[in-house]
Design an enzyme around this catalytic site. Structure first.
Site, PDB file in Angstrom:
ATOM      1  N   LYS A   1       0.854  -1.188   0.000  1.00  0.00           N
ATOM      2  CA  LYS A   1       0.000   0.000   0.000  1.00  0.00           C
ATOM      3  C   LYS A   1       0.892   1.240   0.000  1.00  0.00           C
ATOM      4  O   LYS A   1       1.924   1.277   0.687  1.00  0.00           O
ATOM      5  CB  LYS A   1      -0.889  -0.037   1.241  1.00  0.00           C
ATOM      6  CG  LYS A   1      -1.943   1.053   1.330  1.00  0.00           C
ATOM      7  CD  LYS A   1      -2.806   0.799   2.563  1.00  0.00           C
ATOM      8  CE  LYS A   1      -3.871   1.872   2.759  1.00  0.00           C
ATOM      9  NZ  LYS A   1      -4.695   1.598   3.964  1.00  0.00           N
TER      10      LYS A   1
ATOM     11  N   SER B   1      -9.944  -0.687   7.307  1.00  0.00           N
ATOM     12  CA  SER B   1      -9.249  -0.484   6.038  1.00  0.00           C
ATOM     13  C   SER B   1      -8.555  -1.718   5.481  1.00  0.00           C
ATOM     14  O   SER B   1      -8.067  -1.685   4.350  1.00  0.00           O
ATOM     15  CB  SER B   1      -8.236   0.653   6.176  1.00  0.00           C
ATOM     16  OG  SER B   1      -8.904   1.892   6.258  1.00  0.00           O
TER      17      SER B   1
ATOM     18  N   SER C   1      -9.489   1.643   3.328  1.00  0.00           N
ATOM     19  CA  SER C   1      -8.638   2.417   2.445  1.00  0.00           C
ATOM     20  C   SER C   1      -7.650   1.576   1.643  1.00  0.00           C
ATOM     21  O   SER C   1      -7.043   2.073   0.692  1.00  0.00           O
ATOM     22  CB  SER C   1      -7.871   3.470   3.246  1.00  0.00           C
ATOM     23  OG  SER C   1      -6.978   2.867   4.165  1.00  0.00           O
TER      24      SER C   1
END
Length: 533
Positions: free
Chosen positions: A104, A209, A185
């Site tokens: 990420k 997330s 996210s």
């Protein structure tokens, strides 16, 4: 014959001639860590060849064709790293050796890749050193393949955001239906793993997330105990809740990835006790992991979406058939009291933590949260085309971490979520884990109105909230389908209970095998969007 027609004819002939190879490469895209390592060990696959396959697949599926926008950037050194690993093939190596991993893009890498948290404000210069998670992966022999798109600032800029959207990467799409949302996210990490753009990926979670995007993209996600995995070098929201965690297509791969990244780190004081608990989590992959386990169903976290409830009830029936003892329902105390103190803590923490993180980055024009707010205003067309930054502004208005309001909220949140919440529920029925649906099927992406997550009681924050606020572990696994969209269930439990949760999740997975590859439909019930060439 025109040059264009000749080129097309040559391409068609080449594709026909290489059909078996293409089929094999497709298999590699969805192969498990163990299968890929076996092929590398027997000499039928190299890390460099596998890395090349994923890079080509990213070009065909992520950058063209379905255009998922799941990968922000590929590592320009990935093939060179893989070749160096291949040169040491004869040595003894662990499970992740030679396996491409996506990170990420809020996780620092001290290489030529950017770390942006999805914001154009951080694109001026790369991070100076690896996050501890990245360093551990390199030490395990993994190939850092690239960085994934995310909800900008890990979804902590506006409460009206569209999950999976960032100024740096645009809108990530759900590979099962492209007009559906991947949730956030860690949207890019989840969508990329589901689409076979990498074998595994790392996400991060403050509250939901990892769990939500993993569920809505039909994969496995583990949100570890706070302090099991270092946060050093990760763009923060709250040191009271942030953690990195594995995202994979099956529990075994997630367990292998967690094994590689768990452990104490002097750069993150919260991990002081991690080495006492970190272990080889693949030891807990028991096909009979459900047998004799006492699992409590938190019905207060269900009842919001009929497809999710149907999948939950079918999952419960499977667990009973495999010897689990189901206690249904189990009350989880104080669920309605977590939201306000959690938000207060996150607003205070974000101002403090983001300012501390920005101090570690050189070559940027932003150094504080106030600078980020000003940057977004100056670049509103690129950074705020759909939604604003009210959470940034609320955080900037907060005082220091010595404020009584902060200290009281933090103590209340931890007490009600942990000892008075999850711990109390587990103790009341002598449970090994708690169970709930991991939201429902993916909602439509809506940049104007933001996310449309179905919720029942507005005073309950969501299925991820209790474990997130307490700092306890949770794991989501694919459990079923609704109109061609994946639906998951989530197990959560006491601090450091990852071995138990992995055993339960693996036992469930081995008797359901719910995962299916995406078809990249343009909409639910629609037509597949062909990969580009």
């Amino acid at each position: 014959m025109t040059h264009r027609l000749f080129t097309r004819s040559l391409l068609a002939a080449t594709l026909l001639a290489s059909a078996p190879l293409c089929a094999r490469q497709h298999d590699d895209a969805y192969a498990s860590v163990a299968r890929l390592r076996q092929r590398m060990d027997d000499g039928t696959l190299s890390s460099q060849a596998l890395t090349q396959q994923f890079l080509a697949r990213i070009r065909r599926i992520d950058q063209s064709g379905p255009a998922l926008h799941a990968v922000l950037e590929t590592n320009p050194d990935a093939l060179e790293i893989a070749a160096a690993l291949d040169a040491r093939r004869g040595e003894t190596h662990g499970l992740l050796y030679g396996i491409p991993v996506l990170l990420k893009d809020n996780i620092d890498t001290g290489d030529r890749e950017q770390t942006t948290a999805g914001s154009l404000a951080l694109t001026a210069a790369p991070a100076p050193r690896d996050a501890t998670v990245a360093a551990r992966l390199r030490a395990a022999g993994a190939v850092i393949l690239g960085k994934t798109n995310l909800s900008e600032w890990a979804n902590f800029r506006s409460s009206h955001a569209s999950s999976g959207w960032s100024g740096a990467g645009g809108q990530t799409k759900n590979p099962y239906a492209l007009d559906r949302n991947p949730c956030g996210s860690s949207a890019g990490s989840a969508a990329a793993v589901a689409a076979g753009l990498a074998t595994v990926a790392i996400g991060t979670e403050t509250d939901g997330s990892i769990i939500c995007p993993a569920s809505m993209n039909g994969i496995v996600g583990i949100k570890p105990t706070l302090g099991l995995v270092s946060r050093a070098g990760i763009v923060p929201i709250s040191h009271n809740q942030d953690t990195a965690g594995p995202m994979a297509r099956d529990v075994a791969d997630a367990a292998a990835l967690l094994t590689a990244i768990a452990g104490s780190d002097p750069r993150d004081p919260s991990t002081a006790n991690a080495d006492r608990h970190a272990t080889d989590y693949t030891k807990f992959l028991d096909p009979d992991g459900l047998k004799g386990k006492r699992v409590g169903v938190v019905r207060e976290l269900a009842g919001n979406e009929p497809n999710a409830d149907r999948v939950l009830d079918a999952a419960i029936a499977t667990m009973k058939a495999q010897g689990a003892i189901i206690v249904d329902p189990v009350q989880l105390p104080h669920l309605k009291e977590l939201g306000d103190p959690e938000m207060t803590v996150m607003l205070y923490d974000f101002k403090h933590d983001i300012n501390a993180y920005l101090a570690t980055r050189s070559g940027l024009a932003v150094h504080t949260l106030a600078d980020l707010i000003a940057f977004d205003k100056a670049h509103a067309a690129q950074e705020m085309p759909w939604f604003g930054q009210e959470l940034f502004e609320q955080a900037e208005a907060k005082g220091p971490l010595t404020d009584k309001a902060y200290l009281d909220a933090r103590a209340k949140a931890k007490r009600l979520a942990g000892p008075k919440g999850i711990d109390a529920a587990l103790k009341s029925q002598h449970l090994d884990a708690l169970l709930a649906p991991s939201w429902g099927p993916a909602f439509m992406t809506d940049p104007v109105l933001g996310d449309h997550i179905v919720s029942g009681d507005p005073t309950i924050g969501g299925v991820s909230q209790p474990a997130a606020v307490a700092g306890y572990p949770s794991i989501t696994v694919p459990a079923g389908w609704a109109h061609g969209l994946p639906v998951g269930i989530v197990f959560f439990g006491a601090r450091w209970s990852e071995p138990t949760l992995i055993s339960i999740a693996y036992g469930f997975e081995q008797h359901t095998h719910a995962w299916q590859p995406p078809r990249f439909l343009d909409t639910v019930g629609g037509q597949p969007v062909s990969p580009g060439h």
